[in-house]
Design an enzyme around this catalytic site. Structure first.
Site, PDB file in Angstrom:
ATOM      1  N   LEU A 494      -7.340  33.369 -18.257  1.00  0.00           N
ATOM      2  CA  LEU A 494      -8.547  33.533 -19.074  1.00  0.00           C
ATOM      3  C   LEU A 494      -8.197  34.021 -20.474  1.00  0.00           C
ATOM      4  O   LEU A 494      -8.926  33.803 -21.419  1.00  0.00           O
ATOM      5  CB  LEU A 494      -9.495  34.536 -18.418  1.00  0.00           C
ATOM      6  CG  LEU A 494     -10.105  34.130 -17.079  1.00  0.00           C
ATOM      7  CD1 LEU A 494     -10.859  35.279 -16.463  1.00  0.00           C
ATOM      8  CD2 LEU A 494     -11.030  32.941 -17.266  1.00  0.00           C
ATOM      9  N   GLY A 497      -4.795  39.814 -22.971  1.00  0.00           N
ATOM     10  CA  GLY A 497      -5.270  41.012 -23.656  1.00  0.00           C
ATOM     11  C   GLY A 497      -4.113  41.873 -24.107  1.00  0.00           C
ATOM     12  O   GLY A 497      -2.952  41.488 -23.968  1.00  0.00           O
ATOM     13  N   GLY A 498      -4.458  43.027 -24.613  1.00  0.00           N
ATOM     14  CA  GLY A 498      -3.432  43.911 -25.132  1.00  0.00           C
ATOM     15  C   GLY A 498      -2.496  44.453 -24.074  1.00  0.00           C
ATOM     16  O   GLY A 498      -1.387  44.851 -24.364  1.00  0.00           O
ATOM     17  N   VAL A 502      -4.852  37.915 -18.270  1.00  0.00           N
ATOM     18  CA  VAL A 502      -5.991  37.989 -17.362  1.00  0.00           C
ATOM     19  C   VAL A 502      -6.194  36.624 -16.713  1.00  0.00           C
ATOM     20  O   VAL A 502      -6.151  35.604 -17.401  1.00  0.00           O
ATOM     21  CB  VAL A 502      -7.276  38.378 -18.124  1.00  0.00           C
ATOM     22  CG1 VAL A 502      -8.430  38.543 -17.167  1.00  0.00           C
ATOM     23  CG2 VAL A 502      -7.056  39.635 -18.916  1.00  0.00           C
ATOM     24  N   ASP A 614      -8.609  50.807 -28.349  1.00  0.00           N
ATOM     25  CA  ASP A 614      -8.346  49.390 -28.652  1.00  0.00           C
ATOM     26  C   ASP A 614      -9.654  48.609 -28.728  1.00  0.00           C
ATOM     27  O   ASP A 614      -9.788  47.578 -28.071  1.00  0.00           O
ATOM     28  CB  ASP A 614      -7.396  48.819 -27.589  1.00  0.00           C
ATOM     29  CG  ASP A 614      -6.708  47.540 -28.069  1.00  0.00           C
ATOM     30  OD1 ASP A 614      -6.788  47.252 -29.280  1.00  0.00           O
ATOM     31  OD2 ASP A 614      -6.128  46.829 -27.241  1.00  0.00           O
TER      32      ASP A 614
END
Ligand SMILES: *[C@@H]1O[C@H](CO)[C@@H](O)[C@H](O)[C@H]1NC(C)=O
Ligand SMILES: *[C@@H]1O[C@H](CO)[C@@H](O)[C@H](O)[C@H]1NC(C)=O
Ligand SMILES: *[C@@H]1O[C@H](CO)[C@@H](O)[C@H](O)[C@H]1NC(C)=O
Ligand SMILES: *[C@@H]1O[C@H](CO)[C@@H](O)[C@H](O)[C@H]1NC(C)=O
Ligand SMILES: *[C@@H]1O[C@H](CO)[C@@H](O)[C@H](O)[C@H]1NC(C)=O
Ligand SMILES: *[C@@H]1O[C@H](CO)[C@@H](O)[C@H](O)[C@H]1NC(C)=O
Ligand SMILES: *[C@@H]1O[C@H](CO)[C@@H](O)[C@H](O)[C@H]1NC(C)=O
Ligand SMILES: *[C@@H]1O[C@H](CO)[C@@H](O)[C@H](O)[C@H]1NC(C)=O
Ligand SMILES: *[C@@H]1O[C@H](CO)[C@@H](O)[C@H](O)[C@H]1NC(C)=O
Ligand SMILES: *[C@@H]1O[C@H](CO)[C@@H](O)[C@H](O)[C@H]1NC(C)=O
Length: 838
Positions: A494, A497-498, A502, A614
């Site tokens: 998907l 991210g940081g 995902v 974040d």
């Protein structure tokens, strides 16, 4: 050649000729005296000066002949001297640094005698040039750099920056390397691999705007390698690249005339990873923010008690205790191992073998990596040993000493014998507790199962899942296998991210979920579970719900509820694929408000308050009704509790533009840092543009600075997203949102409102004063903590994940324009500056 005593007229003529040739030419025979502070050669506008100055890093009373910008040295001639020294441009064209005016043996020479040098000049760029009569440079400081390069100065493959034992070079393949003692490569950063071919003549330079670029004839355009954190910010600022004597390569900026410097980028984000930073046998660790050097144990003394960076020496040398050596154990420590040394040091043996092999062999220290790889580094014979201790390091290291071992309390060292005993006890306690809990769970589980076994709710669920979810509301623990199956082998990504990628997954009960595979978790199982418990006990309509987790071996995964409409950035920014979908003003306002409420809950309303660290559009997810849900909260802490390096993680992974200034200045991170990030997001929600975007339209300024100028002019229209239907918009809400965003991005944390206030302001419950300019009155009032050699920079990023400005050539520094007017800074809203509640 000596000039005869000149008659006044002749002299006047000579001066006239010199003046017409170039106002700033320095004739042959000129001398600078260290004893005379007014003796100096300056560039036409006095931006740079060549003179004798005191050097903050050399002993008191010593002077260096240096080119300086205010008092910042960008080049130096030869070694440090004292007040009897002179720098003389000899009639032969040679430039000499002499210990005394009458001396003939130079301490340093440019070696340009009889090469046709006819004059010298210090140019406005900071380049000091010895030139021939047709004006061509025979020798220049730009071609003989010391530890610094400034804009317009090029670093090619033949030039090296050096500082103490450290050096920095660019290679023919475009790789940038940092070397210790010309042998150990502790930093080697290449270009993006598709470009990794042989270049013809790679040239590194730093743009006036603060971007480190690489150019080469074989490349169609310049490559941007690194950005200073203040890139493209206006003002008369000099940005320069310097190899510091702590072995780190940094970009600094300094406002003209201020004399203060601020770190804006560092190549090695973790200072303790710089080889040899603490000298031989020295151990680097952090006291909250600063790297500090110490010795492995009381079996060692500092080589120089006044300078802990010089390393440590054994109280009793190994050759003085043959047969009586023992191994000192250092938990959470490792010895740095880099190429080319590394190749001969690696063994695949377990921890006790790693210790024993070192004890019996010609070895002085060893490290066993406790990451499941079974790797052991053995440092043999007289090799240099550079240590790093941090609670986040899982490795265990051993040092051979003459017994008895005397632990170092500050490193929480456990000596091997008592360590084992202590561990046995600890293990016993853990086992007993675990067995008891397990027993209770089994009994309780049995009861539940017995009571509910006929309930239809449980059809198709795994017993454990059902039990835990419904019994306690606690997060569900999944096995790695289950999640592997749910995500079909981590197939449908998907996003990244940081903190890791995902994936979409379907759980056993047919719930669709987002599975996050965490990276860089160096924590133990226990702490991980504690953080998971905190995250999952945080429930709010505007926060993404954590369903469960997995902690198995080195696998750490989090399972979240699935959000149909992915993240906000997909809707805001034109270049993204979902941009066709329309977010009208009502949607946007609700997203802004929902996000603010979610963050307010994290900051002010939940039990264990969480600073998100974040916040950015990528972390604001939208459900099918376009309600905002904040994700990734609690993770910054999870990646590394109390560890300075989590700062780096966040910045490395492309959160720039949203980071509050205190991140870069090593100041405490508080909930006000989230407020800053939120302010940037709010501005983006209104404008549909990235806050750090720089373009023609924004007059080559960052969008956020430009937007404030337009706001000052009353030109709200220019800030608002052109895609929004004007007749559908509540302009009062829009103006409120814009004002709130400027309050949130104030440079001074104390001037930013608390999140709860932000919600009230957005809702129109609270009056909003006119926001002052986001940038503080003077550069450096907050980021201006002057930099010491040991300070560590938080920011590090290298190329790939960076926001790309449209074209680097369009990013010229926007001239000399003054800082935001001082009045605004003082006109702080009293209703806001008093808002700190805790
Ligand atoms: C020197 O300063 C003047 C005025 O500030 C400016 O116009 C000129 O371009 C500067 N000269 C150089 C060489 O930068
Ligand atoms: C400066 O250095 C020179 C040569 O190194 C030495 O002869 C002289 O005594 C020194 N002077 C002072 C004041 O230290
Ligand atoms: C000055 O140097 C340039 C480049 O090295 C050379 O082409 C030129 O002939 C020199 N001029 C004189 C007068 O020596
Ligand atoms: C670097 O040095 C080599 C050998 O002296 C020379 O052939 C080459 O042209 C130099 N490269 C540059 C960019 O000056
Ligand atoms: C640096 O390298 C040289 C040989 O290349 C060696 O003699 C010297 O001991 C090294 N310095 C340190 C501090 O290890
Ligand atoms: C260049 O740097 C990359 C890391 O970015 C590294 O993987 C590669 O081995 C380096 N190449 C050389 C020749 O050192
Ligand atoms: C490498 O650079 C090329 C050209 O600039 C770009 O298209 C590609 O996406 C980059 N690859 C990575 C992994 O960053
Ligand atoms: C780069 O040049 C070196 C020698 O000059 C050669 O061995 C190597 O194969 C070249 N690499 C590429 C990718 O062209
Ligand atoms: C330069 O001077 C300023 C104040 O005048 C001082 O704060 C700063 O530390 C100095 N910088 C250096 C490199 O000496
Ligand atoms: C950490 O070390 C630095 C530099 O040695 C020192 O200035 C600072 O006070 C120390 N901080 C703490 C919290 O001990």
């Amino acid at each position: 050649m000596k000039l005869p005593p000149a008659p006044p007229l002749y002299l006047l003529l000579l001066l006239l000729i010199a003046a017409t040739a170039s106002a700033a030419d320095i004739p042959l025979g000129s001398t600078l005296y260290a004893s005379d502070p007014t003796s100096r050669w300056s560039s036409p506008n006095n931006t740079f000066t060549l003179s004798f100055t005191t050097n903050p890093t050399s002993p008191a009373g010593t002077l260096i002949a240096a080119v300086t910008y205010t008092n910042i040295s960008i080049w130096k001639a030869g070694p440090s001297t004292n007040s009897t020294a002179v720098l003389r441009l000899l009639p032969s064209g040679d430039l000499h640094l002499l210990p005394t005016p009458t001396s003939t043996t130079p301490l340093w020479s440019s070696a340009t005698a009889n090469l046709g040098v006819s004059a010298a000049s210090l140019e406005e760029s900071g380049n000091f040039v010895l030139k021939n009569s047709s004006g061509a440079a025979v020798w220049s400081t730009f071609d003989h750099p010391a530890d610094t390069i400034v804009p317009t100065q090029n670093l090619n493959v033949n030039l090296t920056l050096s500082s103490g034992l450290y050096s920095f070079r660019i290679h023919n393949n475009g790789n940038l390397t940092l070397l210790w003692n010309n042998s150990i490569v502790y930093y080697n950063s290449g270009l993006n691999s598709t470009m990794n071919s042989n270049l013809t003549n790679p040239i590194l330079d730093i743009q006036p705007t603060g971007i480190l670029t690489l150019s080469d004839p074989t490349l169609s355009s310049q490559l941007d390698l690194a950005y200073s954190s203040d890139y493209a910010e206006e003002g008369n600022i000099l940005r320069f690249l310097k190899l510091d004597n702590d072995g780190n390569l940094r970009i600094y900026s300094s406002a003209r005339g201020s004399g203060t410097v601020n770190v804006r980028w560092a190549a090695v984000s973790d200072q303790c990873q710089v080889y040899g930073f603490c000298g031989n046998m020295g151990i680097c660790s952090y006291n909250d923010t600063y790297p500090v050097c110490g010795c492995p144990s009381q079996n060692f003394d500092l080589v120089d008690p006044t300078d802990s960076r010089k390393g440590c020496k054994r109280r009793v040398e190994l050759q003085d205790c043959p047969g009586r050596e023992s191994m000192l154990q250092l938990d959470h420590s490792r010895f740095l191992a880099f190429q080319p040394e590394l190749a001969s040091q690696v063994y695949f043996i377990g921890i006790s073998a790693c210790r024993l092999n070192c004890l019996v062999g010609p070895c002085t220290a060893s490290t066993s990596l406790a990451d499941g790889s079974g790797l052991c580094y053995l440092k043999s014979g007289s090799t240099f040993v550079s240590g790093y201790h941090s609670p986040a390091i899982p490795s265990t290291s051993f040092v051979k000493v003459c017994g008895p071992v005397m632990p170092n309390p500050s490193l929480a060292t456990t000596s091997s014998v008592s360590g084992i005993r202590w561990r046995l006890t600890a293990w016993l306690v853990v086992v007993v507790v675990a067995v008891t809990i397990f027993g209770l769970i089994v009994v309780e589980g049995g009861l539940w199962w017995w009571c509910f076994k006929n309930s239809p709710k449980f059809g198709g669920l795994s017993a454990q899942y059902a039990l835990l979810e419904y019994a306690s509301g606690a997060p569900v623990q999944f096995s790695y296998k289950e999640l592997h199956k749910a995500t079909k082998g981590f197939k449908e990504k998907l996003g990244a991210g940081g903190f890791g990628a995902v994936y979409k997954g379907v759980l056993a009960n047919k719930t669709v979920a987002a599975v996050k595979q965490l990276e860089g978790i160096e924590q133990g199982e226990k702490q991980f579970r504690m953080e998971v418990a905190t995250i999952s006990s945080t429930h709010h309509l505007n926060l993404v719900r954590l369903i469960g987790f997995c902690s198995e071996g080195r696998h750490r995964l989090l399972v979240y509820e699935f959000m149909k409409n992915v993240s906000l950035d997909n809707f805001l920014f034109i270049s993204n694929e979902h941009s066709g979908k329309h977010l009208n003003w009502e949607n946007r306002y609700n997203i802004a408000l929902g996000t603010a409420k979610g963050i307010t809950y994290l900051h002010e309303e939940c039990r264990d308050c969480i600073v998100h660290c974040d916040i950015k559009p990528e972390n604001i997810l939208l459900d099918e009704n376009y309600y905002a849900k904040v994700s990734d909260f609690g993770l910054a802490k999870l990646v590394n509790p109390k560890d300075h390096r989590y700062r780096t993680l966040t910045s490395v992974r492309g959160t720039r533009g949203y980071l509050a200034p205190e991140w870069l200045a090593n100041l405490p991170i508080t909930s006000k840092s989230d407020v800053y990030s939120y302010g940037m997001v709010l501005l983006e929600i209104v404008s549909g543009r990235r806050n750090f975007e720089v373009s023609e339209v924004t007059n080559h300024k960052k969008f956020s600075s430009w937007a404030y100028e337009e706001f000052e002019k009353g030109n709200i229209e220019a800030i608002v997203d052109g895609r929004l239907q004007r007749n559908e918009m509540d302009m009062e809400q829009v103006v409120r949102a814009i004002q709130v965003s400027f309050w949130c991005i104030q440079e001074q944390p104390s001037q930013r409102p608390m999140m709860g206030k932000v919600v009230q302001m957005l809702e129109g419950i609270l009056e909003i004063d006119r926001p002052p300019a986001p940038k503080a009155v003077t550069e450096g009032s907050i980021c201006g903590t002057s930099v010491t050699a040991s300070s560590v920079s938080a920011l590090s990023t290298f190329a790939a994940s960076m926001p790309m400005p449209s074209s680097s050539s369009s990013l010229q520094m926007a001239g000399i324009s003054s800082f935001a007017s001082g009045k605004h800074g003082e006109r702080a809203s009293s209703s806001l500056s008093n808002s700190s509640r805790k």
